[in-house]
Design a protein around this motif. Sequence first.
Motif, short mmCIF file in Angstrom:
data_model
loop_
_atom_site.label_atom_id
_atom_site.label_comp_id
_atom_site.label_asym_id
_atom_site.label_seq_id
_atom_site.Cartn_x
_atom_site.Cartn_y
_atom_site.Cartn_z
N HIS A 48 0.73 -1.33 0.17
CA HIS A 48 -0.16 -0.31 -0.09
C HIS A 48 1.12 1.10 -0.01
CE1 HIS A 48 0.33 -0.96 3.91
NE2 HIS A 48 0.81 -0.14 4.21
N ASP A 49 0.32 2.51 -0.17
CA ASP A 49 1.07 3.78 -0.29
C ASP A 49 1.16 4.28 0.83
OD1 ASP A 49 1.08 4.24 -3.15
OD2 ASP A 49 -1.08 4.82 -3.30
N ALA A 50 2.43 4.75 0.97
CA ALA A 50 2.98 5.76 2.56
C ALA A 50 2.48 6.84 2.69
CB ALA A 50 4.38 5.59 2.62
N PRO A 51 2.03 7.00 3.89
CA PRO A 51 1.11 8.28 4.17
C PRO A 51 2.72 9.09 4.07
CG PRO A 51 1.54 6.92 6.50
CD PRO A 51 2.06 5.95 5.05
N PRO A 52 2.77 10.12 4.67
CA PRO A 52 3.85 11.24 4.26
C PRO A 52 4.65 11.04 5.19
CG PRO A 52 1.59 12.66 4.74
CD PRO A 52 1.48 11.49 4.05
N GLU A 53 4.40 10.58 6.71
CA GLU A 53 5.24 10.37 7.94
C GLU A 53 4.80 9.54 8.47
OE1 GLU A 53 7.84 14.02 9.77
OE2 GLU A 53 6.68 14.94 8.80
N ALA A 54 5.42 8.71 8.54
CA ALA A 54 5.06 7.37 9.65
C ALA A 54 6.24 6.62 10.39
CB ALA A 54 4.09 6.46 8.71
N THR A 55 6.20 6.15 11.31
CA THR A 55 7.03 4.82 12.66
C THR A 55 6.32 3.77 12.50
OG1 THR A 55 6.68 5.69 13.95
CG2 THR A 55 8.70 6.77 13.07
N LEU A 56 7.09 2.73 12.36
CA LEU A 56 6.06 1.44 12.99
C LEU A 56 7.47 0.49 14.66
CD1 LEU A 56 5.22 -1.54 10.58
CD2 LEU A 56 7.23 -1.65 12.81
N GLN A 57 6.46 0.63 15.53
CA GLN A 57 7.52 0.18 16.56
C GLN A 57 6.95 -1.05 16.61
OE1 GLN A 57 7.60 2.46 19.93
NE2 GLN A 57 8.88 1.28 21.06
N VAL A 58 7.82 -1.94 16.89
CA VAL A 58 7.17 -2.93 16.98
C VAL A 58 7.25 -3.63 19.39
CG1 VAL A 58 7.76 -6.08 16.88
CG2 VAL A 58 8.12 -3.80 15.35
N THR A 100 10.92 -6.99 18.94
CA THR A 100 10.23 -6.49 19.49
C THR A 100 10.88 -5.33 20.46
OG1 THR A 100 9.19 -8.38 20.81
CG2 THR A 100 9.31 -6.64 21.97
N GLY A 101 10.58 -3.92 20.40
CA GLY A 101 11.34 -2.43 20.94
C GLY A 101 11.80 -2.52 19.75
N GLU A 102 12.56 -3.08 18.11
CA GLU A 102 12.77 -1.58 17.30
C GLU A 102 11.65 -1.26 16.83
OE1 GLU A 102 16.37 -4.45 15.87
OE2 GLU A 102 14.29 -5.63 15.65
N LEU A 103 12.08 0.01 16.35
CA LEU A 103 11.33 1.09 15.96
C LEU A 103 12.34 1.49 14.19
CD1 LEU A 103 9.55 3.76 16.26
CD2 LEU A 103 11.47 4.84 16.62
N ILE A 104 10.96 1.80 13.45
CA ILE A 104 11.52 2.20 11.85
C ILE A 104 11.19 3.31 11.27
CG2 ILE A 104 10.10 0.47 10.25
CD1 ILE A 104 12.56 0.05 9.15
N ASP A 105 11.60 4.22 10.28
CA ASP A 105 10.58 5.12 9.77
C ASP A 105 10.57 4.26 8.64
OD1 ASP A 105 11.21 7.74 11.41
OD2 ASP A 105 12.73 7.68 9.80
#
Length: 107
Positions: A50-60, A78-83
């Motif tokens: 799917h398309d990405a929003p302007p800015e987003a992060t995902l944290q497990v 677990t605990g990892e974060l990504i832009d």
Amino acid sequence: MSLSALSRELVAKARGAHAGRAAHMVAGGHETVLSQTVLALAAGSGLAEHDAPPEATLQVLSGRIALTAGEQRWELGTGELIDIPHARHAVEALADSAFLLSVVRER
């Protein structure tokens, strides 16, 4: 609010759901710039490209997921974060997982 407790609840719902997923918005909404949603995926399920929003992060919050964008792939635990890259992308649960999706929308 306990994100850990919510994660456990949503993972249990995802395991029983036909699509293998469940979600709950914890902050913001469509009328705000920032929204945060906890999503849970049963192992083997995912979110199609799917398309990405302007800015987003995902944290497990629990489990292990794979994020793919084009030829790039990141595996996160677990605990990892990504832009989230500003490109079409997909998410796959490598194990029963929950993650916090934070999205900033353009006004």
